[in-house]
Scaffold this active site. Structure first.
Site, PDB file in Angstrom:
ATOM      1  N   CYS A   2       0.853  -1.180   0.000  1.00 43.90           N
ATOM      2  CA  CYS A   2       0.000   0.000   0.000  1.00 43.90           C
ATOM      3  C   CYS A   2       0.888   1.229   0.000  1.00 43.90           C
ATOM      4  O   CYS A   2       2.099   1.143   0.152  1.00 43.90           O
ATOM      5  CB  CYS A   2      -0.864   0.003   1.252  1.00 43.90           C
ATOM      6  SG  CYS A   2      -1.748  -1.542   1.501  1.00 43.90           S
ATOM      7  N   ARG A  27       1.537   1.714  -6.181  1.00 39.74           N
ATOM      8  CA  ARG A  27       1.861   0.741  -5.135  1.00 39.74           C
ATOM      9  C   ARG A  27       0.665  -0.144  -4.800  1.00 39.74           C
ATOM     10  O   ARG A  27       0.825  -1.194  -4.199  1.00 39.74           O
ATOM     11  CB  ARG A  27       2.318   1.456  -3.867  1.00 39.74           C
ATOM     12  CG  ARG A  27       3.562   2.311  -4.031  1.00 39.74           C
ATOM     13  CD  ARG A  27       3.800   3.167  -2.811  1.00 39.74           C
ATOM     14  NE  ARG A  27       4.117   2.369  -1.648  1.00 39.74           N
ATOM     15  CZ  ARG A  27       5.356   2.095  -1.240  1.00 39.74           C
ATOM     16  NH1 ARG A  27       6.357   2.553  -1.925  1.00 39.74           N
ATOM     17  NH2 ARG A  27       5.586   1.364  -0.192  1.00 39.74           N
ATOM     18  N   TRP A  75      -3.485  -2.080  -1.445  1.00 34.39           N
ATOM     19  CA  TRP A  75      -3.350  -3.345  -2.170  1.00 34.39           C
ATOM     20  C   TRP A  75      -3.777  -4.390  -1.152  1.00 34.39           C
ATOM     21  O   TRP A  75      -3.099  -4.636  -0.163  1.00 34.39           O
ATOM     22  CB  TRP A  75      -1.904  -3.587  -2.604  1.00 34.39           C
ATOM     23  CG  TRP A  75      -1.765  -4.801  -3.458  1.00 34.39           C
ATOM     24  CD1 TRP A  75      -2.078  -4.916  -4.784  1.00 34.39           C
ATOM     25  CD2 TRP A  75      -1.248  -6.091  -3.066  1.00 34.39           C
ATOM     26  NE1 TRP A  75      -1.800  -6.192  -5.227  1.00 34.39           N
ATOM     27  CE2 TRP A  75      -1.303  -6.940  -4.200  1.00 34.39           C
ATOM     28  CE3 TRP A  75      -0.763  -6.611  -1.877  1.00 34.39           C
ATOM     29  CZ2 TRP A  75      -0.886  -8.275  -4.165  1.00 34.39           C
ATOM     30  CZ3 TRP A  75      -0.349  -7.945  -1.844  1.00 34.39           C
ATOM     31  CH2 TRP A  75      -0.414  -8.757  -2.989  1.00 34.39           C
ATOM     32  N   ASN A  99       0.476   0.245   6.292  1.00 35.57           N
ATOM     33  CA  ASN A  99       1.004  -0.537   5.164  1.00 35.57           C
ATOM     34  C   ASN A  99       1.779  -1.707   5.765  1.00 35.57           C
ATOM     35  O   ASN A  99       2.714  -1.492   6.536  1.00 35.57           O
ATOM     36  CB  ASN A  99       1.931   0.324   4.307  1.00 35.57           C
ATOM     37  CG  ASN A  99       2.665  -0.522   3.260  1.00 35.57           C
ATOM     38  OD1 ASN A  99       2.173  -1.568   2.860  1.00 35.57           O
ATOM     39  ND2 ASN A  99       3.841  -0.067   2.860  1.00 35.57           N
ATOM     40  N   GLY A 100       1.359  -2.924   5.461  1.00 33.20           N
ATOM     41  CA  GLY A 100       2.035  -4.100   6.023  1.00 33.20           C
ATOM     42  C   GLY A 100       1.021  -5.145   6.440  1.00 33.20           C
ATOM     43  O   GLY A 100      -0.115  -5.148   5.953  1.00 33.20           O
ATOM     44  N   GLU A 480      10.591 -14.057 -18.821  1.00 33.62           N
ATOM     45  CA  GLU A 480      10.237 -12.645 -18.634  1.00 33.62           C
ATOM     46  C   GLU A 480       9.175 -12.202 -19.641  1.00 33.62           C
ATOM     47  O   GLU A 480       8.229 -11.491 -19.304  1.00 33.62           O
ATOM     48  CB  GLU A 480      11.492 -11.764 -18.742  1.00 33.62           C
ATOM     49  CG  GLU A 480      11.271 -10.274 -18.582  1.00 33.62           C
ATOM     50  CD  GLU A 480      10.562  -9.860 -17.296  1.00 33.62           C
ATOM     51  OE1 GLU A 480      10.032  -8.745 -17.269  1.00 33.62           O
ATOM     52  OE2 GLU A 480      10.463 -10.684 -16.368  1.00 33.62           O
ATOM     53  N   LYS A 484       5.535 -10.729 -18.608  1.00 31.88           N
ATOM     54  CA  LYS A 484       5.029  -9.432 -19.076  1.00 31.88           C
ATOM     55  C   LYS A 484       3.613  -9.600 -19.629  1.00 31.88           C
ATOM     56  O   LYS A 484       2.704  -8.842 -19.331  1.00 31.88           O
ATOM     57  CB  LYS A 484       5.942  -8.841 -20.161  1.00 31.88           C
ATOM     58  CG  LYS A 484       7.270  -8.299 -19.636  1.00 31.88           C
ATOM     59  CD  LYS A 484       7.191  -6.952 -19.033  1.00 31.88           C
ATOM     60  CE  LYS A 484       7.073  -6.873 -17.527  1.00 31.88           C
ATOM     61  NZ  LYS A 484       7.856  -7.679 -16.655  1.00 31.88           N
ATOM     62  N   GLU A 487       1.123 -10.395 -16.805  1.00 37.26           N
ATOM     63  CA  GLU A 487       0.895  -9.252 -15.908  1.00 37.26           C
ATOM     64  C   GLU A 487      -0.132  -8.262 -16.466  1.00 37.26           C
ATOM     65  O   GLU A 487      -0.974  -7.754 -15.736  1.00 37.26           O
ATOM     66  CB  GLU A 487       2.208  -8.503 -15.672  1.00 37.26           C
ATOM     67  CG  GLU A 487       3.173  -9.161 -14.708  1.00 37.26           C
ATOM     68  CD  GLU A 487       4.471  -8.372 -14.592  1.00 37.26           C
ATOM     69  OE1 GLU A 487       4.888  -8.082 -13.453  1.00 37.26           O
ATOM     70  OE2 GLU A 487       5.070  -8.042 -15.633  1.00 37.26           O
ATOM     71  N   HIS A 503       9.457 -32.877 -23.804  1.00 39.79           N
ATOM     72  CA  HIS A 503       9.308 -33.772 -22.636  1.00 39.79           C
ATOM     73  C   HIS A 503       7.985 -33.531 -21.908  1.00 39.79           C
ATOM     74  O   HIS A 503       7.881 -33.750 -20.705  1.00 39.79           O
ATOM     75  CB  HIS A 503      10.492 -33.555 -21.672  1.00 39.79           C
ATOM     76  CG  HIS A 503      11.820 -33.804 -22.330  1.00 39.79           C
ATOM     77  ND1 HIS A 503      12.175 -35.013 -22.864  1.00 39.79           N
ATOM     78  CD2 HIS A 503      12.848 -32.953 -22.568  1.00 39.79           C
ATOM     79  CE1 HIS A 503      13.387 -34.926 -23.391  1.00 39.79           C
ATOM     80  NE2 HIS A 503      13.825 -33.695 -23.231  1.00 39.79           N
ATOM     81  N   LYS A 599       3.300  -2.491  -7.488  1.00 39.06           N
ATOM     82  CA  LYS A 599       4.655  -2.298  -8.000  1.00 39.06           C
ATOM     83  C   LYS A 599       5.673  -3.139  -7.247  1.00 39.06           C
ATOM     84  O   LYS A 599       6.586  -3.708  -7.839  1.00 39.06           O
ATOM     85  CB  LYS A 599       5.031  -0.826  -7.949  1.00 39.06           C
ATOM     86  CG  LYS A 599       6.381  -0.492  -8.541  1.00 39.06           C
ATOM     87  CD  LYS A 599       6.414  -0.793 -10.031  1.00 39.06           C
ATOM     88  CE  LYS A 599       7.799  -0.755 -10.625  1.00 39.06           C
ATOM     89  NZ  LYS A 599       7.887  -1.408 -11.913  1.00 39.06           N
TER      90      LYS A 599
HETATM   91  C1  BG6 Z   1       5.971  -7.311  -8.122  1.00 41.29           C
HETATM   92  C2  BG6 Z   1       5.952  -6.368  -9.318  1.00 41.29           C
HETATM   93  O1  BG6 Z   1       5.070  -6.883  -7.148  1.00 41.29           O
HETATM   94  O2  BG6 Z   1       7.265  -7.365  -7.533  1.00 41.29           O
HETATM   95  C3  BG6 Z   1       6.956  -6.893 -10.326  1.00 41.29           C
HETATM   96  O3  BG6 Z   1       4.641  -6.315  -9.876  1.00 41.29           O
HETATM   97  C4  BG6 Z   1       8.332  -7.005  -9.677  1.00 41.29           C
HETATM   98  O4  BG6 Z   1       7.019  -6.031 -11.440  1.00 41.29           O
HETATM   99  C5  BG6 Z   1       8.309  -7.808  -8.388  1.00 41.29           C
HETATM  100  O5  BG6 Z   1       9.214  -7.603 -10.586  1.00 41.29           O
HETATM  101  C6  BG6 Z   1       9.615  -7.660  -7.620  1.00 41.29           C
HETATM  102  O6  BG6 Z   1       9.769  -6.313  -7.274  1.00 41.29           O
HETATM  103  P1  BG6 Z   1      11.195  -5.706  -6.935  1.00 41.29           P
HETATM  104  O7  BG6 Z   1      10.917  -4.261  -6.654  1.00 41.29           O
HETATM  105  O8  BG6 Z   1      11.710  -6.423  -5.734  1.00 41.29           O
HETATM  106  O9  BG6 Z   1      12.075  -5.888  -8.131  1.00 41.29           O
END
Ligand code: BG6
Length: 604
Positions: A2, A27, A75, A99-100, A480, A484, A487, A503, A599
């Site tokens: 958050c 966030r 979040w 936050n936590g 990756e 992407k 996500e 396999h 994020k």
């Molecule tokens: C997720 C993000 O919450 O955390 C990803 O949506 C990110 O994009 C991952 O790769 C790890 O975050 P960080 O800040 O530790 O690289």
């Protein structure tokens, strides 16, 4: 994770809270709220969904003159994204934002309910304000009650609390989750989860440490450490020139950040590469003394850059390298030996899973290094050494430019280590550096490629799934690419080692299965090509990315001529980022703030 903000002073409290939350929205954005205490009474507003909904709700609300306020963008961890579960949470005469995660909230809640307290939400946070008000009844003042409450909480938290009992005081506490205090020359105080909301308002910032708590008034900061010992807050200048990320005409921050990669990679190389040497002023070669193994630990996209790095460390530095998913490593009771260098990788420097593993490595007596994009973040302040990627503020939740700069740092670090271990000679390192210097031009987005991907993306909207495949270091790149797409498009996608398809996973092959094939000319081309032909033979729809034409492909994304597989890596990275962007835009998704994500996640 958050985002929380706080303000006490004479300025327009509502505007300061809302603009601060705007900076933190990436966030977490499933609900938001503010509470303002002015002339003895509280005004509080909460709304589900993006911050615009809260802005709409507070349109008629104004604040003038002295006031204090707290704000939150959420979040969800405990309780669905509803208005009742949105913060701030109310007691009888107090409000709290957090936050936590409060791990012992269930037992505290039970006890409070037994004593007749009614809970409105399903959150863990609400327990804080009720516990505080319970303690107020037996404490000589609100601060004593607050300090007592903090001692009763277990878990991770950044907390701001306001109460009618103290109209000119804001209470705060930090453990695990980030919390900053911002000041300037006026009698006012600002709080935020990161520095971006403070830019433009404050000249100095103090990064609170784990266990810190206290209160502020317009004139005073009363700060105590985890043992209750009073201490001075340490302030450092807040650099105002951090680019406040504006979209600058791009459709999304993610698109802008893809286009920024050539600049930020050049910044990341700046002052760190000479003719034939890698220079890390921030590193002491002693860090590598007695080191026989490197252990890389991370989450999400950062984990994929760690995986890519393992190929570079073993290939060039000839050092045993292991990679760890942080949330698994955390509770696996892993064997850690002191001849291992523990490297945490994180864009934000705040991801709880990774942060906790860094604490474990330190506790086990390992040397620690963090590759991070945010200076002064919790991990940078904790590790023995840190190398900053210079990607600038990354607002798109799906990481792009941070990944690109992480790979750049790892390529440099592998060469730096190779020199220390004499596994590469001066000429070899010089040739790598010459190739490294070409990377910025190879990640420049060509209009032709972007247009091509915009056109072909319409054919990749409705299949039953995607396989992204690659060999060697192109396997983590395939992972990756798949991440992407997952996500931001919400389509099912998997990254797979190309050689592993036969396999098992090849059983899914049919025209509705989309295969995105990475075919680098300079690394195992023939092997990878035959793997793709196995899929084509079973009628999978193939989109090949390569500099060499591939007749069996249904779609072909051509990258520009490259003389080194790592340049092909970066070119293909851009193609994968654009492919997921264009597919998601065609599906009408909010690319910057995809559903269910944040994020970085500051709770385990
Ligand atoms: C997720 C993000 O919450 O955390 C990803 O949506 C990110 O994009 C991952 O790769 C790890 O975050 P960080 O800040 O530790 O690289």
């Amino acid at each position: 994770m958050c985002g929380i903000v706080g303000y006490i002073g004479q300025k327009n409290t509502k505007e300061i809270l809302l603009s601060g939350l705007k900076e933190l929205e990436y966030r977490g954005y499933d609900s938001a709220g503010i509470a303002v205490l002015q002339e003895g009474s509280f005004a509080s507003y909460k709304a589900v969904g993006k911050l615009v909904n809260l802005e709409e709700k507070t349109k008629e609300f104004t604040t003038e003159g002295f006031a204090l306020g707290i704000g939150h963008t959420r979040w969800a961890t405990h309780g669905k994204p509803t208005e009742l579960n949105a913060h701030p949470h109310l007691g009888e005469k107090s409000y709290v934002v957090h936050n936590g995660i409060i791990e012992n909230y269930a037992e505290l809640k039970k006890e409070l309910q037994t004593n007749g307290v009614t809970f409105l939400s399903q959150t863990d946070t609400e327990v804080i304000v009720h516990q505080f008000e319970k303690n107020q009844k037996t404490s000589k003042n609100s601060f004593e009650a607050f300090a007592k409450t903090i001692k009763e909480l277990h878990g991770a938290y950044a907390i701001l609390l306001a109460t009618k009992a103290e109209e000119e005081t804001l209470f705060f506490a930090k453990h695990g989750s980030p919390l900053l205090i911002g000041i300037n020359s006026v009698d006012e105080k600002y709080f935020a989860s990161s520095d971006t909301p403070l830019i433009g308002h404050c000249t100095s910032v103090s990064y609170l440490e784990d266990g810190d708590y206290g209160y502020v008034t317009p004139k005073e900061i009363a700060l105590f450490d985890k043992n209750g010992v009073k201490k001075e807050a340490r302030f450092s200048a807040l650099s105002q020139n951090k680019l406040l990320a504006q979209k600058e005409g791009y459709r999304f921050f993610m698109e802008k950040e893809i286009y920024e990669q050539s600049v930020v990679i050049a910044d990341t190389l700046m002052g760190r590469v000479s003719e034939s040497e890698i220079i890390f002023d921030e590193l002491d070669a002693l860090l590598f003394e007695g080191i026989n193994e490197i252990k890389l630990c991370a989450c999400g996209t950062s984990y994929h850059s760690a995986m890519s790095a393992s190929y570079l460390f073993e290939r060039y530095a000839k050092i045993k390298t292991s990679i760890e998913v942080a949330s698994e490593f955390r509770y696996r009771e892993p064997i850690m030996t002191k001849d291992t260098l523990f490297v945490a990788i994180s864009q934000s420097g705040e991801t709880a899973d990774t942060l906790e593993t860094l604490k474990m490595a330190k506790a086990a007596g390992l040397k620690t290094l963090v590759i991070c994009n945010v200076d002064n973040s919790s991990m940078v302040r904790l590790a023995d050494a840190s190398i900053l990627t210079r990607a600038g503020i990354e607002k798109g939740v799906a990481s792009t430019k941070a990944f690109a700069t992480q790979i750049t740092v790892f390529w440099m670090l592998a060469l730096y280590t190779a020199k220390l271990r004499d596994s590469l000679n001066k000429e070899q390192i010089a040739s790598h550096i010459a190739t490294l210097r070409e990377v910025p031009s190879h990640v420049k987005v060509s209009d032709e490629m972007h247009e091509r991907i915009k056109r072909l993306s319409k054919r990749y909207l409705h299949g039953h799934g995607f396989f992204f495949i690659g060999r060697d270091i192109f396997y983590p790149l395939a992972l990756e690419g798949a991440l992407k797409l997952k996500e931001i498009s919400y389509l099912h996608a998997e990254g797979y080692p190309a050689g592993e398809m036969k396999h098992g996973p090849i059983a899914l092959a049919d025209p509705e299965l989309f295969t995105i094939a990475l075919l680098p000319k300079h690394l195992h081309y023939e092997k990878a090509k035959s793997n793709v032909e196995e899929l084509s033979a079973r009628d999978s729809t193939i989109c090949a990315i390569s500099q060499l034409p591939f007749e069996k492909a249904d779609d072909f994304i051509e990258i520009s001529p490259c003389e080194h597989y790592m340049l092909e890596f970066f070119e293909m990275m851009v193609a994968l980022q654009l492919l997921s962007l264009e597919i998601s835009i065609r599906l009408g998704n909010d690319v910057d703030m995809p559903r269910n994500l944040a994020k970085s996640v500051t709770v385990e």
